[in-house]
Design a protein around this motif. Structure first.
Motif, mmCIF file in Angstrom:
data_model
loop_
_atom_site.group_PDB
_atom_site.id
_atom_site.type_symbol
_atom_site.label_atom_id
_atom_site.label_comp_id
_atom_site.label_asym_id
_atom_site.label_seq_id
_atom_site.Cartn_x
_atom_site.Cartn_y
_atom_site.Cartn_z
ATOM 1 N N GLU A 266 0.833 -1.204 0.000
ATOM 2 C CA GLU A 266 0.000 0.000 0.000
ATOM 3 C C GLU A 266 0.870 1.258 0.000
ATOM 4 O O GLU A 266 0.605 2.209 -0.727
ATOM 5 N N LYS A 267 1.916 1.235 0.836
ATOM 6 C CA LYS A 267 2.772 2.405 0.971
ATOM 7 C C LYS A 267 3.530 2.698 -0.321
ATOM 8 O O LYS A 267 3.691 3.856 -0.704
ATOM 9 N N VAL A 268 4.013 1.660 -0.982
ATOM 10 C CA VAL A 268 4.864 1.852 -2.159
ATOM 11 C C VAL A 268 4.064 1.922 -3.459
ATOM 12 O O VAL A 268 4.369 2.718 -4.334
ATOM 13 N N LEU A 269 3.031 1.087 -3.571
ATOM 14 C CA LEU A 269 2.326 0.979 -4.853
ATOM 15 C C LEU A 269 0.871 1.459 -4.818
ATOM 16 O O LEU A 269 0.213 1.466 -5.855
ATOM 17 N N GLY A 270 0.358 1.819 -3.658
ATOM 18 C CA GLY A 270 -1.001 2.354 -3.597
ATOM 19 C C GLY A 270 -2.084 1.362 -3.211
ATOM 20 O O GLY A 270 -1.843 0.172 -3.134
ATOM 21 N N VAL A 271 -3.312 1.895 -2.974
ATOM 22 C CA VAL A 271 -4.435 1.050 -2.496
ATOM 23 C C VAL A 271 -4.844 -0.013 -3.484
ATOM 24 O O VAL A 271 -5.187 -1.127 -3.085
ATOM 25 N N VAL B 11 -0.323 -2.960 -9.955
ATOM 26 C CA VAL B 11 -0.978 -1.662 -10.116
ATOM 27 C C VAL B 11 -1.791 -1.626 -11.413
ATOM 28 O O VAL B 11 -1.229 -1.734 -12.491
ATOM 29 N N ASP B 43 -1.728 8.979 -2.096
ATOM 30 C CA ASP B 43 -1.485 7.612 -2.547
ATOM 31 C C ASP B 43 -0.376 7.667 -3.603
ATOM 32 O O ASP B 43 -0.368 8.573 -4.432
ATOM 33 N N PRO B 44 0.571 6.712 -3.586
ATOM 34 C CA PRO B 44 1.678 6.778 -4.555
ATOM 35 C C PRO B 44 1.188 6.936 -5.992
ATOM 36 O O PRO B 44 1.793 7.676 -6.771
ATOM 37 N N VAL B 45 0.097 6.235 -6.340
ATOM 38 C CA VAL B 45 -0.396 6.320 -7.723
ATOM 39 C C VAL B 45 -1.007 7.693 -7.996
ATOM 40 O O VAL B 45 -0.765 8.291 -9.042
#
Lengths: 378, 77
Positions: A266-271, B11, B43-45
Motif C-alpha cells: 500500500e505504501k509503495v504501490l497504492g491502495v 498496479v 497515494d503513490p499512484v
C-alpha cells in the motif's frame, strides 16, 4: 471474430464481460457457427447470464463470510511452509489468513520475491552481487583471524579478501563503514586494530563483540537471502521485506518483484495494488491448503478493506467498528463502550442496516425487504 | 522512479476523468461522487499521475473472472 461477437452482443443489448465475449468467440470458431446461430447463442447466453447475476438485495457479505469461514475450519491450525529447499519459512494456513484479514502492521514472516530484468535474468554473477547488497552481512562473515590482545589493549581483526570477493563486496566500502562506526581504528591493508574508549578488560570485550556484529552490507529490514533458479531464471527470496528500497535498485524487475507485506504494498504501490495483494495472498493461502474458495468472495472482502483509500482491518478496529449504526456496533463487540459513547454524543440511529432492525423487531432490508413505498410529491 | 510503480503488475491503470466525463459516468450509475470508493491524494499512484482532491479516477483492473473490469475512485485528502 471477437469484433463480430462484440457487435452481436451490442445488438442484443447484453452487457457481457470481456472474458465472456472471448469465450463466445472461441466457441463460435470451434463449431463454425453462422450468423443466425451466433445470434441464437448470444441470446441464450444472455438469458443464462442474467439468471446467474446476483440480484439486488442479496446478502453477499454474509455469503462471502460463510464461504471463506467454512474452509477456514478445515485449515491446519499451525503450519509452516518451506519455500523450496527448506530454507525460508513462511507463515501459512489459518494464522496467515487471520493476519491478512486483520490487516496486521507487523506480519510474522515478511518475505520478498525479487526478479530481474531481461538482460540480468540469467546472469548469475550479477544476481549474486545484488543478493549480497540486499542480504545482511556482518564483519563476522568476512574475518580471517580475530583476537583480543590483552597485552596491548586492542582488538585485532584480519579480513579475508577471498571471502570479501566471494560475497562481491567492495573493500573500500567496508573500510568506510568501519571508520564511520569506530573512532579509534588503525588500518593496515586488511589488518584492522581497534582500541577501546576506556582501557578495561570489560570495555575491550564489549568492543570485540561490537566489531564482529558490525553490519557491512544489506538493505534495512532484510535479513537472510536465498538465491534460487526458478524456470530458467534467477530469483532472490528474502527474509524480511523492503519493497521501496529494492525497487530502486538497478537491474531489479520493477514489474514482478513483490512482497507479502500488504501494508508495504500500500505504501509503495497504492491502495489498488494493496487490493490485488490481499486477493492474491488470501487465495494463495487457501490454495496451498488445497481449499478452493471462489475469488469473488475474496474480492468482496478486499474491496471492503480498501474502500476508503487505505487498508482497513475487518473487525473491531476496522469495518465492524466503523459502522454507522450504534446498535450494530454495540451488538458486535465492546457493547458498553459504544452505548455509553452514543448516549454522551446523542447519536441517532437511522435503522437502515440489518442488525438494528433485527434488534427492534422490524423486517430487515434484505431481498424483498429492501424495497419501500415512497409517496409521490405534488 | 515515480512513473515506475505504474508499470508494476499489481498496479492497474488509473486515468483521471475530466469534469464532463466524471459527471457523465456518475449520472450513468445514478450516484453521488461521495458514494464512490476513495483513494488518498497522497497515494503513490495519485501522486504519480498528478491527481488532485475531488478528481474521479477511472481504474481498469485485470480481473480473473471478468477479464477486464472498470471501476472508479474519488480522490480525497
Amino acid at each position: 471474430m471477437i469484433e463480430k461477437v462484440t457487435k452481436v452482443v451490442k445488438k442484443k443489448r447484453a452487457k457481457f464481460t470481456e472474458s465472456l465475449i472471448h469465450e463466445i468467440a472461441q466457441a463460435a470458431q470451434r463449431h463454425d457457427l453462422d450468423d443466425d446461430e451466433l445470434d441464437e447463442l448470444v441470446k441464450r447466453v444472455k438469458k443464462a447470464y442474467e439468471r446467474a447475476k446476483i440480484e439486488a438485495g442479496e446478502a453477499v457479505g454474509t455469503v462471502a463470510a460463510q464461504s471463506v469461514g467454512e474452509p477456514g475450519t478445515q485449515m491446519t491450525m499451525r503450519t509452516f511452509h518451506y519455500a523450496g529447499v527448506a530454507e525460508l519459512n513462511v507463515t501459512l494456513g489459518l494464522p496467515r489468513l487471520i493476519e491478512i484479514v486483520d490487516a496486521r502492521k507487523k506480519i510474522s514472516t515478511p518475505t520478498m520475491a525479487i526478479f530481474f530484468e531481461d538482460e540480468y535474468r540469467n546472469d548469475e554473477e550479477f544476481v549474486r552481487t545484488i543478493a549480497n547488497q540486499i542480504g545482511k552481512s556482518t564483519m563476522n562473515d568476512i574475518l580471517q583471524d580475530f583476537h583480543i590482545n590483552y597485552a596491548e589493549n586492542n582488538v585485532v581483526a584480519e579480513l579475508n579478501m577471498e571471502k570479501i570477493a566471494d560475497k562481491r563486496l567492495n573493500f573500500d566500502d567496508i573500510i568506510n563503514r568501519v571508520e564511520k562506526a569506530f573512532k579509534k581504528v588503525q588500518i593496515d591493508n586488511n589488518l584492522l586494530s581497534f582500541e577501546p574508549a576506556k582501557s578495561s578488560i570489560r570495555e575491550l570485550r564489549l568492543l570485540a563483540d561490537k566489531v564482529r556484529d558490525l553490519q557491512i552490507s544489506g538493505v534495512k529490514n532484510i535479513g537472510r537471502v536465498v538465491i534460487r533458479k526458478e524456470e530458467e531464471e534467477w530469483v532472490i527470496h528474502t527474509e524480511g521485506s523492503n519493497l521501496g528500497a529494492v525497487l530502486k535498485m538497478e537491474g531489479v524487475d520493477k514489474v514482478r518483484t513483490t512482497t507479502n507485506d500488504i501494508h508495504e504494498v500500500e505504501k509503495v504501490l497504492g491502495v489498488e495494488a494493496a487490493r490485488n495483494a490481499i486477493i492474491h495472498e488470501a487465495q494463495r493461502t487457501m490454495d496451498e491448503q488445497g481449499l478452493t474458495v471462489d475469488v469473488r468472495h475474496i474480492m468482496l472482502v478486499a474491496d471492503m478493506m480498501t474502500a476508503d483509500g487505505s487498508v482497513k482491518s475487518i473487525g473491531r478496529h476496522g469495518i465492524s467498528g466503523e459502522k454507522a449504526s450504534v446498535l450494530a456496533r454495540a451488538s458486535f463487540e465492546e457493547t458498553g463502550k459504544h452505548l455509553l459513547r452514543a448516549s454522551i454524543r446523542g447519536e441517532i440511529d437511522h435503522l437502515t442496516g440489518i442488525i438494528e432492525n433485527i434488534i427492534i423487531g422490524q423486517p430487515i432490508p434484505l431481498g424483498t425487504g429492501s424495497v419501500g413505498v415512497v409517496m409521490k410529491q405534488k | 522512479m515515480k512513473k515506475d510503480i505504474l508499470k508494476h503488475e499489481l498496479v492497474p491503470d488509473h486515468v483521471i476523468l475530466s469534469k464532463s466525463e466524471a459527471t457523465k459516468t456518475l449520472k450513468k450509475m445514478d450516484i453521488h461522487p461521495e458514494q464512490l470508493p476513495r483513494i488518498k491524494s497522497d497515494d503513490p499512484v495519485s501522486k504519480a499521475i498528478g491527481a488532485k482532491e475531488g478528481d474521479v479516477l477511472e481504474i481498469t483492473r485485470k480481473s480473473s473472472t471478468a477479464g477486464k473490469f472498470v471501476t472508479y475512485r474519488l480522490v480525497q485528502d
